[in-house]
Scaffold this motif. Structure first.
Motif, PDB file in Angstrom:
ATOM      1  N   ALA A   1       0.965  -1.534   0.342  1.00  0.00           N
ATOM      2  CA  ALA A   1      -0.046   0.006  -0.112  1.00  0.00           C
ATOM      3  C   ALA A   1       0.599   1.279  -0.239  1.00  0.00           C
ATOM      4  N   THR A   2       2.097   1.007   0.947  1.00  0.00           N
ATOM      5  CA  THR A   2       3.114   2.396   1.045  1.00  0.00           C
ATOM      6  C   THR A   2       3.587   2.870  -0.369  1.00  0.00           C
ATOM      7  N   GLU A   3       3.460   1.497  -1.474  1.00  0.00           N
ATOM      8  CA  GLU A   3       3.864   1.806  -2.860  1.00  0.00           C
ATOM      9  C   GLU A   3       2.889   2.405  -3.486  1.00  0.00           C
ATOM     10  N   CYS A   4       1.941   1.564  -3.469  1.00  0.00           N
ATOM     11  CA  CYS A   4       0.839   2.176  -4.372  1.00  0.00           C
ATOM     12  C   CYS A   4       0.883   3.865  -4.067  1.00  0.00           C
TER      13      CYS A   4
ATOM     14  N   PRO B   1      -1.216  -2.115  18.954  1.00  0.00           N
ATOM     15  CA  PRO B   1      -1.071  -3.288  20.364  1.00  0.00           C
ATOM     16  C   PRO B   1       0.973  -2.988  20.965  1.00  0.00           C
ATOM     17  N   GLU B   2       2.092  -2.243  20.742  1.00  0.00           N
ATOM     18  CA  GLU B   2       2.952  -2.500  21.485  1.00  0.00           C
ATOM     19  C   GLU B   2       2.763  -0.801  22.163  1.00  0.00           C
ATOM     20  N   ARG B   3       1.541  -0.672  21.377  1.00  0.00           N
ATOM     21  CA  ARG B   3       1.825   0.892  22.310  1.00  0.00           C
ATOM     22  C   ARG B   3       2.667   1.881  21.915  1.00  0.00           C
ATOM     23  N   GLY B   4       3.146   1.892  20.516  1.00  0.00           N
ATOM     24  CA  GLY B   4       4.497   2.953  20.505  1.00  0.00           C
ATOM     25  C   GLY B   4       5.347   2.198  19.677  1.00  0.00           C
ATOM     26  N   PRO B   5       6.340   1.311  20.319  1.00  0.00           N
ATOM     27  CA  PRO B   5       7.586   1.120  19.098  1.00  0.00           C
ATOM     28  C   PRO B   5       7.122   0.157  17.859  1.00  0.00           C
ATOM     29  N   LEU B   6       5.653  -0.873  17.850  1.00  0.00           N
ATOM     30  CA  LEU B   6       5.494  -1.193  16.639  1.00  0.00           C
ATOM     31  C   LEU B   6       5.362  -1.133  14.719  1.00  0.00           C
ATOM     32  N   PHE B   7       4.608   0.591  15.021  1.00  0.00           N
ATOM     33  CA  PHE B   7       4.495   0.743  13.883  1.00  0.00           C
ATOM     34  C   PHE B   7       5.002   1.897  13.983  1.00  0.00           C
ATOM     35  N   ILE B   8       6.503   2.276  14.811  1.00  0.00           N
ATOM     36  CA  ILE B   8       7.560   2.938  13.893  1.00  0.00           C
ATOM     37  C   ILE B   8       8.216   2.329  14.210  1.00  0.00           C
ATOM     38  N   ARG B   9       9.110   1.292  14.114  1.00  0.00           N
ATOM     39  CA  ARG B   9       9.384   0.064  13.638  1.00  0.00           C
ATOM     40  C   ARG B   9       8.829  -0.071  12.227  1.00  0.00           C
ATOM     41  N   GLU B  10       7.639  -0.983  12.213  1.00  0.00           N
ATOM     42  CA  GLU B  10       7.508  -0.998  10.745  1.00  0.00           C
ATOM     43  C   GLU B  10       6.951  -0.314  10.028  1.00  0.00           C
ATOM     44  N   THR B  11       6.958   1.023   9.975  1.00  0.00           N
ATOM     45  CA  THR B  11       6.939   1.746   9.441  1.00  0.00           C
ATOM     46  C   THR B  11       8.522   2.190   8.147  1.00  0.00           C
ATOM     47  N   ILE B  12       9.269   2.003   9.678  1.00  0.00           N
ATOM     48  CA  ILE B  12      10.301   2.688   9.128  1.00  0.00           C
ATOM     49  C   ILE B  12      10.918   0.839   8.028  1.00  0.00           C
ATOM     50  N   ASN B  13      10.715   0.075   8.680  1.00  0.00           N
ATOM     51  CA  ASN B  13      11.302  -0.871   8.219  1.00  0.00           C
ATOM     52  C   ASN B  13      10.666  -1.315   6.144  1.00  0.00           C
TER      53      ASN B  13
ATOM     54  N   LEU C   1       9.475   1.229   4.939  1.00  0.00           N
ATOM     55  CA  LEU C   1      10.238   2.882   3.278  1.00  0.00           C
ATOM     56  C   LEU C   1      11.858   2.515   3.838  1.00  0.00           C
ATOM     57  N   ASP C   2      12.846   1.527   4.609  1.00  0.00           N
ATOM     58  CA  ASP C   2      13.881   1.499   3.867  1.00  0.00           C
ATOM     59  C   ASP C   2      13.904   0.335   2.417  1.00  0.00           C
ATOM     60  N   ALA C   3      12.688  -0.195   2.831  1.00  0.00           N
ATOM     61  CA  ALA C   3      12.758  -1.268   1.662  1.00  0.00           C
ATOM     62  C   ALA C   3      12.100  -0.620   0.777  1.00  0.00           C
ATOM     63  N   LEU C   4      11.946   0.485   0.122  1.00  0.00           N
ATOM     64  CA  LEU C   4      11.512   0.490  -0.969  1.00  0.00           C
ATOM     65  C   LEU C   4      12.003   0.547  -1.973  1.00  0.00           C
ATOM     66  N   PRO C   5      11.940   0.389  -2.686  1.00  0.00           N
ATOM     67  CA  PRO C   5      12.836   0.754  -4.646  1.00  0.00           C
ATOM     68  C   PRO C   5      13.076   1.906  -4.416  1.00  0.00           C
ATOM     69  N   ILE C   6      13.359   2.849  -4.198  1.00  0.00           N
ATOM     70  CA  ILE C   6      13.715   4.261  -4.452  1.00  0.00           C
ATOM     71  C   ILE C   6      15.404   4.702  -3.871  1.00  0.00           C
ATOM     72  N   SER C   7      15.641   5.829  -4.102  1.00  0.00           N
ATOM     73  CA  SER C   7      17.199   6.250  -4.187  1.00  0.00           C
ATOM     74  C   SER C   7      17.235   6.640  -2.663  1.00  0.00           C
ATOM     75  N   GLU C   8      18.319   7.051  -2.159  1.00  0.00           N
ATOM     76  CA  GLU C   8      18.686   7.287  -0.522  1.00  0.00           C
ATOM     77  C   GLU C   8      17.954   8.977  -0.261  1.00  0.00           C
ATOM     78  N   ALA C   9      18.417   9.694  -1.653  1.00  0.00           N
ATOM     79  CA  ALA C   9      18.379  11.173  -1.669  1.00  0.00           C
ATOM     80  C   ALA C   9      16.170  10.970  -1.870  1.00  0.00           C
ATOM     81  N   ASP C  10      15.763  10.145  -2.359  1.00  0.00           N
ATOM     82  CA  ASP C  10      14.107  10.438  -2.728  1.00  0.00           C
ATOM     83  C   ASP C  10      13.394   9.712  -0.707  1.00  0.00           C
TER      84      ASP C  10
END
Lengths: 230, 230
Positions: free
Chosen positions: A169-172, A192-204, A206-215
């Protein structure tokens, strides 16, 4: 917002005196759409200041999913209702001609543009035929009054990455809005962890998106720096 | 469906005597959810026959987007409302425990699963917390009654490719449901060219998907052959 003149005065004060970088409003005001005449001066002011508006969904169980039921069950009003509500608010702003009036207006939609990127085809070819599904309303003048196709205006919104770790969905969403319109957000602490889960998963994600480091840097912080004038 | 016993008898006749390969129903029956007791025997029958149910959205302007307005404006009820309606119907079937009752039940959702794949995170982590947003209803027993996480059941639906040529959304849907659940559909003739455009654009999208030719054949025809027992 239920006292529009006061909201306007406080917005002005917050920006001029307190250094506010933008304002957050909800997708409706006591059940009224944001395109009601009393709310338009706020959009004018934010366009003049060239500062963004955060648009947060607001909807409760009272918006039922079935005509025979008094309320939305199983929190459908939240799971599907908030993205729907966001999308409806975007549509109302588009069809009111807000972006023809203020082409550089900056509105940040929550949860990656509601459901708009996924139904891009309906927003595109579907709304190119606005009026063809209505017999009781005459919408023929709406399309001719707008300068562009409806779908083109939807791409002018900004969108945040608060999709709770949903990679596809993020790619879309990224491909719909373009990298310059995407801002990092996680929706912490509502996981469900009251904070860290969504931060961690969202970073994961974004880090996996097939885009340049500048983007990627644009999404993480550079877009925000530019948008907020930091 | 407003005469459930007759609908059941006609479904039985159509399958036994006429060779019907499945039935199409709408997402609500005169404003009632599909999980009302009188409709459940149809799902039982289709599970017994191991034949699919096509689920088509039905929603009109009377389902308003704002509490202060009597009707949905600008055909939002169609553009966003139909995918919402489809998603709500899927949720009701899931929370009624339909897939625990019939694990191999085959339901084909229109427009690539409504909006579900795009809000996968809300359906997942969000509904893992069902009940946390409600004070007037006690949903604590719903999750414990289901054998799996809510999101796992949503992946059991089939979905068609009628996304009007939206490539990123098609990829998003494919990754949510998996290639074995995706069926070709174009929504012809409801495009500006009255037919050829959606067929052409959908084929272009499918031909460009980064998948094997065997998987592409699944989407174009092999899944349908298997699902319909052709």
């Amino acid at each position: 917002m239920n006292a529009p003149d006061e909201a306007l005065a406080e917005t002005d004060r917050a920006i001029r005196e307190l250094g506010a970088r933008g304002v957050q409003i909800f997708t409706n005001v006591s059940g009224r759409p944001l395109t009601a005449p009393e709310f338009l001066p706020l959009f004018d002011m934010m366009a003049d200041y060239d500062r963004p508006i955060w648009l947060h969904p607001a909807r409760g169980a009272e918006m039922t999913d079935y005509r025979t039921e008094a309320a939305s069950a199983f929190e459908i009003w939240w799971t599907f209702g908030w993205p729907y509500e966001t999308s409806a608010a975007m549509a109302r702003l588009v069809f009111a001609g807000l972006f023809d009036r203020h082409p550089s207006l900056k509105i940040i939609t929550h949860h990656m543009g509601g459901m708009v990127p996924y139904v891009e085809g309906r927003v595109g070819y579907g709304w190119d035929q606005l009026g063809s599904r209505s017999s009781d309303e005459d919408y023929t003048s709406v399309l001719t009054r707008l300068r562009n196709r409806p779908v083109d205006y939807f791409r002018l919104f900004y969108a945040d990455t608060a999709l709770f770790g949903a990679g596809p969905a993020t790619e879309c969403g990224l491909r719909f809005f373009g990298v310059e319109k995407i801002l990092f957000a996680s929706d912490a602490p509502f996981d469900p962890e009251r904070g860290p889960l969504f931060i961690r998963e969202t970073i994961n994600v974004l880090d996996a998106l097939p885009i340049s480091e500048a983007d990627r840097a644009r999404i993480y912080w550079r877009n925000a720096v530019e948008l907020l004038g930091l």
